[in-house]
Design an enzyme around this catalytic site. Structure first.
Site, short mmCIF file in Angstrom:
data_model
loop_
_atom_site.label_atom_id
_atom_site.label_comp_id
_atom_site.label_asym_id
_atom_site.label_seq_id
_atom_site.Cartn_x
_atom_site.Cartn_y
_atom_site.Cartn_z
N GLU A 159 11.47 35.23 -21.75
CA GLU A 159 11.34 34.22 -20.70
C GLU A 159 11.75 34.80 -19.34
OE1 GLU A 159 13.17 30.56 -21.88
OE2 GLU A 159 11.87 29.38 -20.57
N GLU A 162 8.90 36.91 -18.24
CA GLU A 162 7.78 36.06 -17.80
C GLU A 162 8.07 35.47 -16.41
OE1 GLU A 162 7.13 32.60 -20.28
OE2 GLU A 162 5.31 32.05 -19.19
N CYS A 179 12.01 25.54 -24.49
CA CYS A 179 12.72 25.64 -25.78
C CYS A 179 13.10 24.28 -26.36
CB CYS A 179 13.94 26.54 -25.66
SG CYS A 179 14.91 26.23 -24.23
N SER A 199 6.81 27.58 -19.61
CA SER A 199 6.84 28.97 -20.08
C SER A 199 6.04 29.04 -21.37
CB SER A 199 8.30 29.36 -20.36
OG SER A 199 8.35 30.46 -21.24
N LYS A 238 13.10 19.34 -34.10
CA LYS A 238 12.75 20.70 -34.56
C LYS A 238 11.88 20.68 -35.82
CE LYS A 238 14.60 23.29 -31.42
NZ LYS A 238 13.85 24.33 -30.69
N GLU A 241 8.44 20.44 -34.48
CA GLU A 241 8.03 21.73 -33.88
C GLU A 241 7.65 22.74 -34.98
OE1 GLU A 241 11.19 24.22 -32.25
OE2 GLU A 241 9.96 24.64 -30.51
N GLU A 246 0.00 25.64 -35.15
CA GLU A 246 -0.13 26.98 -34.54
C GLU A 246 1.11 27.85 -34.79
OE1 GLU A 246 0.27 24.14 -32.99
OE2 GLU A 246 1.44 24.31 -31.14
N CYS A 385 21.77 20.42 -26.23
CA CYS A 385 21.72 20.33 -27.70
C CYS A 385 23.07 20.00 -28.35
CB CYS A 385 21.17 21.62 -28.29
SG CYS A 385 19.59 22.09 -27.58
S1 SF4 Z 1 18.68 18.77 -29.42
FE1 SF4 Z 1 17.82 17.54 -27.76
S2 SF4 Z 1 17.91 18.90 -25.97
FE2 SF4 Z 1 18.17 20.18 -27.79
S3 SF4 Z 1 16.10 20.92 -28.25
FE3 SF4 Z 1 16.45 19.03 -29.45
S4 SF4 Z 1 15.63 17.34 -28.24
FE4 SF4 Z 1 15.87 19.13 -26.89
#
Ligand code: SF4
Ligand code: SF4
Length: 456
Positions: A159, A162, A179, A199, A238, A241, A246, A385
């Site tokens: 990053e 970039e 992220c 990014s 997550k 994600e 992909e 987080c």
């Molecule tokens: S814990 Fe909250 S701030 Fe951290 S990546 Fe997940 S959604 Fe985003």
């Protein structure tokens, strides 16, 4: 894919969730069960953190509690109250994988997990438990105990490079961090014409996935199709994600299962382990090595600060001394903070947004061309987080803020105590570029570590 659900059997309509939701994704009348509108939900889990309606062993009895626990596919050792707003658990899949002798299980845990997990074992709020957590993960039976902090350092290499390329070669600015998957989802849903500002770097979790199944497979002399990649995250989003189609740069789905910090607590107890009394152990090397820059990803402003430490070297070819590494201007918890950082001849203008509730005025500035920044970090959760939807849950607002403060302090202290505090100084990072990736933002890293977004 349902990631967050509101259980109508338990919801009392107190609307704590409605108030905290940054995307107005929860509907319903006060005093009635609420409905989650999936199209608007970014799966941040903040509603899960605030929900106060529950079933518990003490208040509702063994039968009612056990029925709900079974419905949620949680192990019988789980005794904690179960709340109406909850994340769908994949713990049962993980337990099955751990019992499968044909799988080589590799685990990573995010920076914020190590300052939250000990709270579920009676240790003080914000206790740093890296060593105890590594020991517990090994005792659970994972074949390799690697670390997301390693891939946070890798993210900075990519990053930072970039950003320097966009700034010096006239690329699209401002560049926004990518992220936080809930933030990415928000942009794709609400402002697809602006996703070119994100990014192209994958998140640390998703950089670790293909690295473990390619480079890691070679190190461990295991076939990629045997590797079962497990993520322990403070984040409920997550799971979404990891399941994006992909995210298969290794030739397989890169991450096989994601559990939250809370579910790691359940798993440790299921295995009969007392985390609090475990002696410290190390993560496995080389993919468990990390610097202070990787560690601070867990707090708002941390990605920015880590990027500045390496960006300085990329731009000036000089090294910051230890006393210059704390970029305190980007720290704090205000919803939008800006700073102008002098790097050689360049004044880099940066912004930090924390809590997605604060994003729309910034988007308006972006659209109007008045957002005077080169680089902007965005985290969906209130203080990054450490306050993620998957972290240990505290019901009182006072206790929750106390936990946030102590988790943040623990992360910054960890950074200070580590021998290396810049991503580019990590021996494991140097090794992976020398042996495998060649150079940041090169051909191989574009293949494995970068992605694309939905756009108009
Ligand atoms: S814990 Fe909250 S701030 Fe951290 S990546 Fe997940 S959604 Fe985003
Ligand atoms: S997960 Fe986040 S976005 Fe979805 S309903 Fe809950 S608070 Fe709102």
């Amino acid at each position: 894919m349902a990631v967050i659900q509101i259980d109508k059997d338990l919801c009392t309509g107190c609307q704590e969730c409605t108030k905290v939701c940054p995307t107005f994704a929860i509907e319903g009348e006060a005093g009635e069960a609420q409905t989650l509108v999936e199209e608007r939900c970014v799966m941040c889990g903040q509603c899960v953190q605030k929900c106060k309606s529950y079933v518990s062993l003490i208040d509702h009895g063994k039968e009612a509690y056990a029925a709900k626990r079974a419905e949620r596919l949680l192990p019988e050792t789980v005794q904690e109250p179960l709340f109406a707003a909850h994340n769908v658990s994949h713990l049962a899949e993980l337990i099955a994988a751990l019992n499968d002798p044909n799988k080589f299980t590799v685990v990573q845990s995010a920076p914020a997990v190590r300052v939250g997990i000990a709270e579920d074992f009676g240790l003080p709020l914000g206790s740093l438990a890296s060593g105890k957590m590594a020991a517990a993960l090994r005792k659970i039976g994972f074949d390799r105990v690697y670390d997301t902090n390693f891939s946070a350092d890798l993210t900075i290499m990519e990053e930072g490079t970039e950003l320097v390329e966009r700034v010096t070669k006239g690329g699209i600015l401002p560049m926004f961090t990518s992220c936080c998957p809930a933030w990415v989802k928000y942009m794709e849903t609400n402002h697809p014409q602006l996703t070119k500002h994100l990014s192209t770097c994958k998140s640390p979790q998703q950089m670790a996935g293909p690295v473990f199944k390619t480079y890691g497979a070679k190190i461990d002399k295991v076939k990629a199709d045997k590797i079962y990649n497990v993520s322990v995250m403070p984040c409920t989003c997550k799971t979404y994600e990891a399941a994006r189609p992909e995210m298969n740069a290794s030739g397989h789905q890169d991450i096989d299962v994601v559990i939250t910090t809370r579910e790691l607590g359940y798993l440790i107890k299921y295995k009969g382990i007392d985390l609090a009394t475990l002696p410290d152990e190390q993560f496995d090397m080389p993919l468990g090595e990390y610097t202070g820059a990787g560690a601070i990803f867990g707090v708002t402003g941390g990605v920015m600060e880590a990027a500045l430490r390496t960006g300085y070297t990329l731009i000036t070819n000089k090294e910051l001394g230890n006393k210059d590494l704390d970029f305190t201007a980007v720290r704090g918890s205000d919803g939008f903070r800006t700073a102008a950082i002098k790097i050689g001849d360049l004044t880099l203008k940066v912004g930090i947004v924390t809590n997605l509730k604060n994003i729309e005025p910034i988007i308006e500035q972006l659209k109007a061309g008045t957002l005077d920044c080169h680089f902007v970090e965005v985290m969906t959760c209130p203080e990054g987080c450490i306050t993620g939807g998957g972290q240990p849950k505290l019901l009182s607002d006072v206790d929750r803020q106390d936990a946030n403060d102590k988790r943040r302090e623990a992360i910054y202290q960890h950074d200070k105590d580590l021998p290396l505090r810049k991503s580019h100084e990590s021996a494991a990072i140097k090794k992976i570029y020398a042996e495998y990736l060649e150079k940041p933002c090169g051909h191989k890293s574009h293949e494995l570590l970068h992605t694309h977004y939905k756009h108009d």
